[in-house]
Design an enzyme around this catalytic site. Structure first.
Site, short mmCIF file in Angstrom:
data_model
loop_
_atom_site.label_atom_id
_atom_site.label_comp_id
_atom_site.label_asym_id
_atom_site.label_seq_id
_atom_site.Cartn_x
_atom_site.Cartn_y
_atom_site.Cartn_z
N ASN A 8 0.87 -1.18 0.00
CA ASN A 8 0.00 0.00 0.00
C ASN A 8 0.90 1.23 0.00
O ASN A 8 1.53 1.54 1.00
CB ASN A 8 -0.89 -0.03 1.25
CG ASN A 8 -1.72 1.23 1.41
OD1 ASN A 8 -1.78 2.07 0.49
ND2 ASN A 8 -2.35 1.39 2.56
N LYS A 10 0.03 4.22 -0.19
CA LYS A 10 -0.64 5.38 0.43
C LYS A 10 -0.46 6.62 -0.46
O LYS A 10 -0.40 6.48 -1.68
CB LYS A 10 -0.12 5.61 1.85
CG LYS A 10 -0.19 4.34 2.70
CD LYS A 10 -0.04 4.60 4.16
CE LYS A 10 -0.02 3.29 4.90
NZ LYS A 10 -0.09 3.44 6.34
N HIS A 96 -9.48 0.82 4.99
CA HIS A 96 -8.19 1.04 5.67
C HIS A 96 -8.44 1.96 6.87
O HIS A 96 -9.27 2.87 6.80
CB HIS A 96 -7.18 1.67 4.71
CG HIS A 96 -5.79 1.68 5.28
ND1 HIS A 96 -5.39 2.63 6.18
CD2 HIS A 96 -4.75 0.84 5.12
CE1 HIS A 96 -4.13 2.37 6.54
NE2 HIS A 96 -3.73 1.28 5.90
N GLU A 98 -6.96 4.39 7.99
CA GLU A 98 -6.80 5.83 7.72
C GLU A 98 -8.07 6.40 7.09
O GLU A 98 -8.42 7.55 7.32
CB GLU A 98 -5.55 6.06 6.85
CG GLU A 98 -4.28 5.85 7.67
CD GLU A 98 -3.08 5.36 6.90
OE1 GLU A 98 -3.06 5.46 5.67
OE2 GLU A 98 -2.14 4.86 7.57
N GLU A 167 -5.32 -5.34 10.55
CA GLU A 167 -4.32 -4.30 10.75
C GLU A 167 -4.60 -3.58 12.06
O GLU A 167 -5.41 -2.65 12.10
CB GLU A 167 -4.38 -3.28 9.60
CG GLU A 167 -4.07 -3.87 8.25
CD GLU A 167 -3.47 -2.82 7.33
OE1 GLU A 167 -2.38 -3.08 6.82
OE2 GLU A 167 -4.07 -1.74 7.15
N GLY A 173 2.43 1.96 10.80
CA GLY A 173 3.35 3.09 10.66
C GLY A 173 4.04 3.49 11.95
O GLY A 173 4.68 4.53 12.03
N SER A 211 3.48 -2.49 10.32
CA SER A 211 4.93 -2.49 10.51
C SER A 211 5.58 -3.82 10.15
O SER A 211 6.51 -4.27 10.83
CB SER A 211 5.29 -2.06 11.94
OG SER A 211 4.83 -0.74 12.19
C1 PEP Z 1 -0.78 -0.05 6.19
O1 PEP Z 1 -1.03 1.12 6.26
O2 PEP Z 1 -1.55 -0.80 5.55
C2 PEP Z 1 0.40 -0.57 6.87
C3 PEP Z 1 0.41 -1.80 7.26
O3 PEP Z 1 1.43 0.33 7.09
P1 PEP Z 1 2.88 0.01 7.73
O4 PEP Z 1 3.39 -1.25 7.12
O5 PEP Z 1 3.71 1.20 7.40
O6 PEP Z 1 2.65 -0.14 9.22
#
Ligand code: PEP
Length: 248
Positions: A8, A10, A96, A98, A167, A173, A211
């Site tokens: 992703n 973003k 997601h 966000e 997630e 992040g 992460s």
């Molecule tokens: C995401 O936003 O889907 C995600 C998993 O981000 P990160 O790997 O940076 O934690």
């Protein structure tokens, strides 16, 4: 089950940045992982066509980061499923965290987006996950069950063509990864909810996101109910994303 690793991007990238990242991914020959793992990247909408064209023949599929519930019409700023299919897009991330938090997307809207994606030949990657406060209040299962139930109710029996990504919001992040055991526990819970809802859901891929990095991917992917990953930050570095795909 064959693993699935999805990047992703973003709201990152530029034409030059994307070209370099794609060159790196192509050089890493991720198509060679094909027997064991499918790989996809989800760039911002504006780059989807260009990225899809650049990745043709590489074995790497393309996904969007969202999709409209509407198929067309006067919905300024929205992007419809048929437009995405038209570009050769295969997956659509929906829900997601966000988007749930910055765009106040409800469980029902996310479920409706999953339905719209399916209606237009896209595979929805439905994201679920709890905040840190919810985990600390012992609400993890209640939260992901509620988020998933909206999708189950909206799709009815048609669960065979979705992907679910767990997630935990506190791990996105932040550099804090759920331990393989913490992630596995939630994945097993989601698997049980899905199979109880429909026999067709037994083979729904369950991705972990939060992460994921080259040094923790293999341990996460070794868990029995973790079928791959949704990768944020590490998807912007070709070497890291390739290493994670290989770990799958
Ligand atoms: C995401 O936003 O889907 C995600 C998993 O981000 P990160 O790997 O940076 O934690």
């Amino acid at each position: 089950m064959k693993k699935l690793v999805v990047g992703n991007w973003k709201m990152h990238g530029s034409r030059a940045f994307n070209a370099e990242l794609i060159n790196g991914l192509k050089a890493a020959d991720l198509g060679a992982t094909a027997p064991r793992a499918s790989v996809a990247v989800c760039p911002p909408f504006v780059y989807l066509g260009e990225v899809a064209a650049a990745l043709q023949g590489s074995g790497i599929a393309v996904g969007s980061q969202d999709v409209s519930v509407q198929a067309q019409g006067a919905y300024t700023g929205e992007v419809a499923g048929p437009m995405l299919s038209d570009l050769g897009v295969k997956y659509a991330i929906v829900g997601h965290s966000e988007r749930r938090s910055y765009h106040t997307e409800s469980d029902q809207l996310v479920a409706d987006k999953a339905k719209a994606a399916l209606a237009h030949g896209l595979t929805p990657i439905v994201c679920v996950g709890e905040t840190l406060a919810e985990r600390e209040a012992d609400q993890t299962e209640a939260v992901v069950a509620r988020q998933l139930q909206a999708v189950i109710d909206t799709l009815g029996g048609d669960l065979s063509r979705i992907v679910v990504a767990y997630e935990p919001v506190w791990a996105i992040g932040t550099g804090k990864t759920a331990s393989p055991e913490q992630a596995q526990a939630v994945h097993a819970f989601l698997r049980a909810r899905l199979t109880a809802a429909s026999a067709s859901a037994a083979s729904v891929p369950l991705l972990y996101g939060g992460s994921v990095k080259p040094d923790n991917a293999a341990q996460l992917f070794a868990q029995p109910d973790i079928d791959g990953g949704l990768i944020g930050g590490a998807a912007l570095k070709a070497a890291d994303f390739a290493a994670i795909a290989r770990a799958a």
